[in-house]
Design an enzyme around this catalytic site. Structure first.
Site, PDB file in Angstrom:
ATOM      1  N   PHE A 164      -9.660 -12.529  -2.855  1.00  0.00           N
ATOM      2  CA  PHE A 164     -10.642 -11.469  -3.085  1.00  0.00           C
ATOM      3  C   PHE A 164     -10.709 -11.023  -4.536  1.00  0.00           C
ATOM      4  O   PHE A 164     -11.143  -9.909  -4.817  1.00  0.00           O
ATOM      5  CB  PHE A 164     -10.321 -10.267  -2.191  1.00  0.00           C
ATOM      6  CG  PHE A 164     -10.226 -10.624  -0.731  1.00  0.00           C
ATOM      7  CD1 PHE A 164     -11.363 -10.986  -0.018  1.00  0.00           C
ATOM      8  CD2 PHE A 164      -9.004 -10.640  -0.078  1.00  0.00           C
ATOM      9  CE1 PHE A 164     -11.294 -11.331   1.327  1.00  0.00           C
ATOM     10  CE2 PHE A 164      -8.922 -10.977   1.269  1.00  0.00           C
ATOM     11  CZ  PHE A 164     -10.057 -11.329   1.973  1.00  0.00           C
ATOM     12  N   GLY A 185       2.437  -9.298  -3.870  1.00  0.00           N
ATOM     13  CA  GLY A 185       1.219  -9.524  -3.089  1.00  0.00           C
ATOM     14  C   GLY A 185       0.484 -10.749  -3.581  1.00  0.00           C
ATOM     15  O   GLY A 185      -0.287 -10.696  -4.542  1.00  0.00           O
ATOM     16  N   ASP A 197       5.971 -11.998  -1.674  1.00  0.00           N
ATOM     17  CA  ASP A 197       5.116 -11.656  -0.520  1.00  0.00           C
ATOM     18  C   ASP A 197       5.868 -12.044   0.744  1.00  0.00           C
ATOM     19  O   ASP A 197       6.523 -13.095   0.768  1.00  0.00           O
ATOM     20  CB  ASP A 197       3.784 -12.443  -0.609  1.00  0.00           C
ATOM     21  CG  ASP A 197       2.671 -11.848   0.266  1.00  0.00           C
ATOM     22  OD1 ASP A 197       2.922 -11.588   1.461  1.00  0.00           O
ATOM     23  OD2 ASP A 197       1.562 -11.662  -0.255  1.00  0.00           O
ATOM     24  N   GLY A 238       0.873 -10.507   5.796  1.00  0.00           N
ATOM     25  CA  GLY A 238      -0.331  -9.698   5.640  1.00  0.00           C
ATOM     26  C   GLY A 238      -0.025  -8.214   5.564  1.00  0.00           C
ATOM     27  O   GLY A 238       0.984  -7.739   6.075  1.00  0.00           O
ATOM     28  N   SER A 291       8.665  -6.548   0.006  1.00  0.00           N
ATOM     29  CA  SER A 291       8.712  -6.083  -1.387  1.00  0.00           C
ATOM     30  C   SER A 291       9.858  -5.094  -1.680  1.00  0.00           C
ATOM     31  O   SER A 291      10.647  -5.317  -2.602  1.00  0.00           O
ATOM     32  CB  SER A 291       7.337  -5.510  -1.751  1.00  0.00           C
ATOM     33  OG  SER A 291       7.406  -4.560  -2.751  1.00  0.00           O
ATOM     34  N   ASP A 328      -0.228  -5.818  -6.253  1.00  0.00           N
ATOM     35  CA  ASP A 328      -1.394  -6.035  -5.376  1.00  0.00           C
ATOM     36  C   ASP A 328      -0.903  -6.256  -3.946  1.00  0.00           C
ATOM     37  O   ASP A 328      -1.354  -7.146  -3.250  1.00  0.00           O
ATOM     38  CB  ASP A 328      -2.200  -7.246  -5.879  1.00  0.00           C
ATOM     39  CG  ASP A 328      -3.573  -7.350  -5.226  1.00  0.00           C
ATOM     40  OD1 ASP A 328      -4.061  -6.346  -4.674  1.00  0.00           O
ATOM     41  OD2 ASP A 328      -4.152  -8.447  -5.281  1.00  0.00           O
ATOM     42  N   HIS A 336      -1.899  -1.640   0.489  1.00  0.00           N
ATOM     43  CA  HIS A 336      -2.735  -0.644  -0.185  1.00  0.00           C
ATOM     44  C   HIS A 336      -2.759   0.708   0.533  1.00  0.00           C
ATOM     45  O   HIS A 336      -3.566   1.572   0.193  1.00  0.00           O
ATOM     46  CB  HIS A 336      -4.160  -1.180  -0.344  1.00  0.00           C
ATOM     47  CG  HIS A 336      -4.272  -2.254  -1.402  1.00  0.00           C
ATOM     48  ND1 HIS A 336      -3.202  -2.667  -2.163  1.00  0.00           N
ATOM     49  CD2 HIS A 336      -5.324  -2.991  -1.815  1.00  0.00           C
ATOM     50  CE1 HIS A 336      -3.615  -3.603  -3.006  1.00  0.00           C
ATOM     51  NE2 HIS A 336      -4.891  -3.829  -2.812  1.00  0.00           N
TER      52      HIS A 336
HETATM   53  N1  SAH Z   1      -3.128 -11.014  -5.022  1.00  0.00           N
HETATM   54  C1  SAH Z   1      -3.733 -11.633  -3.857  1.00  0.00           C
HETATM   55  C2  SAH Z   1      -4.121 -10.642  -2.768  1.00  0.00           C
HETATM   56  C3  SAH Z   1      -2.945  -9.894  -2.180  1.00  0.00           C
HETATM   57  S1  SAH Z   1      -3.349  -9.162  -0.618  1.00  0.00           S
HETATM   58  C4  SAH Z   1      -4.959 -12.461  -4.298  1.00  0.00           C
HETATM   59  O1  SAH Z   1      -5.197 -12.612  -5.480  1.00  0.00           O
HETATM   60  O2  SAH Z   1      -5.679 -12.957  -3.438  1.00  0.00           O
HETATM   61  C5  SAH Z   1      -1.907  -8.226  -0.297  1.00  0.00           C
HETATM   62  C6  SAH Z   1      -0.680  -9.043   0.036  1.00  0.00           C
HETATM   63  O3  SAH Z   1       0.420  -8.144   0.024  1.00  0.00           O
HETATM   64  C7  SAH Z   1      -0.666  -9.700   1.429  1.00  0.00           C
HETATM   65  O4  SAH Z   1      -0.516 -11.093   1.312  1.00  0.00           O
HETATM   66  C8  SAH Z   1       0.542  -9.066   2.138  1.00  0.00           C
HETATM   67  O5  SAH Z   1       1.298  -9.972   2.937  1.00  0.00           O
HETATM   68  C9  SAH Z   1       1.371  -8.570   0.970  1.00  0.00           C
HETATM   69  N2  SAH Z   1       2.234  -7.456   1.334  1.00  0.00           N
HETATM   70  C10 SAH Z   1       1.872  -6.266   1.858  1.00  0.00           C
HETATM   71  N3  SAH Z   1       2.943  -5.488   2.062  1.00  0.00           N
HETATM   72  C11 SAH Z   1       4.026  -6.212   1.666  1.00  0.00           C
HETATM   73  C12 SAH Z   1       5.435  -5.963   1.637  1.00  0.00           C
HETATM   74  N4  SAH Z   1       5.948  -4.811   2.059  1.00  0.00           N
HETATM   75  N5  SAH Z   1       6.250  -6.934   1.177  1.00  0.00           N
HETATM   76  C13 SAH Z   1       5.750  -8.120   0.751  1.00  0.00           C
HETATM   77  N6  SAH Z   1       4.425  -8.403   0.739  1.00  0.00           N
HETATM   78  C14 SAH Z   1       3.573  -7.465   1.201  1.00  0.00           C
HETATM   79 MG    MG Z   2      -6.296  -7.035  -4.491  1.00  0.00          MG
END
Ligand code: SAH
Ligand code: MG
Length: 210
Positions: free
Chosen positions: A15, A44, A69, A73, A122, A139, A142
């Site tokens: 995205f 992320g 990550d 998701g 994370s 990222d 959210h």
């Molecule tokens: N940067 C990516 C988009 C990231 S979407 C791009 O360019 O397309 C958000 C990501 O954060 C998801 O893959 C999700 O698995 C990860 N995420 C969310 N919470 C997390 C956590 N607590 N630990 C690790 N990863 C996490």
């Molecule tokens: Mg993003």
């Protein structure tokens, strides 16, 4: 940014618009130049789109990207939520798994040697992380809680002179969810540890000054 890497990044699933991706690449190269020898780190990765931009910057700069990550998701990627993609569900387990797509993306782009996937939660990874980073790109989740946690856990690991990049920063609630703005961007500036460097779409880049 080398043309073949730009083409690969733009073709990757995800995205991030091209202008934000190029700004992220530029931030990666600038940060690696400012803090020689330090890694880039992203929280992320999803299907690896941002990882190609930052992996390209790492390749260009002789460093690596650590891509954190759990690949299960975010809340907003789960079934019934706005950002759910059903083909990313593991058919055996019935839960999200973006790791196979991530690996294909990074391999196809030719940046695999410069991208180290760290598969885990994370804050759990952050609890044991000690290496100063040239750039930290946030990222991940959210929601209020994950954004606040990523701010607290990861911003101390930006080396002095290094960069903090934040995605999906929307000052106007009409444009999108607020936590990356209210829980990461504003607190980073208010802390006095960071100064604004640039804004491209929803990408913000700050420099660690203290
Ligand atoms: N940067 C990516 C988009 C990231 S979407 C791009 O360019 O397309 C958000 C990501 O954060 C998801 O893959 C999700 O698995 C990860 N995420 C969310 N919470 C997390 C956590 N607590 N630990 C690790 N990863 C996490
Ligand atoms: Mg993003």
């Amino acid at each position: 940014m080398p043309a073949e890497l730009r083409v690969a990044a733009e073709a990757a699933r995800g995205f991030m618009p091209p202008d934000e991706g190029r700004a992220l690449y530029d931030a990666g190269v600038a940060a690696a130049g400012a803090v020689p020898g330090a890694p880039l780190l992203e929280v992320g990765s999803y299907c690896g789109k941002s990882s190609v931009y930052l992996g390209a910057a790492a390749r260009e700069s002789g460093t690596v990207l650590v891509a954190v990550d759990h690949h299960r998701g975010s809340e907003e990627n789960q079934p019934g939520w706005e950002w759910h993609e059903p083909d990313l569900v593991d058919p055996d387990l019935g839960v999200m798994d973006t790791l196979p797509t991530f690996r294909r993306t990074v391999y196809r782009a030719g940046v695999e040697p410069w991208v180290v996937a760290l598969v885990g939660d994370s804050p759990t990874v952050g609890r044991f992380w000690t290496t100063p980073c040239a750039l930290v790109f946030i990222d991940g989740g959210h929601g209020e809680e994950p954004a606040s946690t990523d701010y607290r856990v990861w911003t101390p690991h930006v080396a002095p002179g290094g960069l903090l990049a934040i995605h999906d920063v929307f000052p106007d609630p009409a444009d999108g969810g607020r936590p990356p703005y209210e829980r990461i961007y504003l607190p980073a500036l208010a802390s006095g540890r960071f100064e604004d460097v640039s804004a491209t779409g929803s990408l913000r880049v700050l420099r660690r000054v203290a």
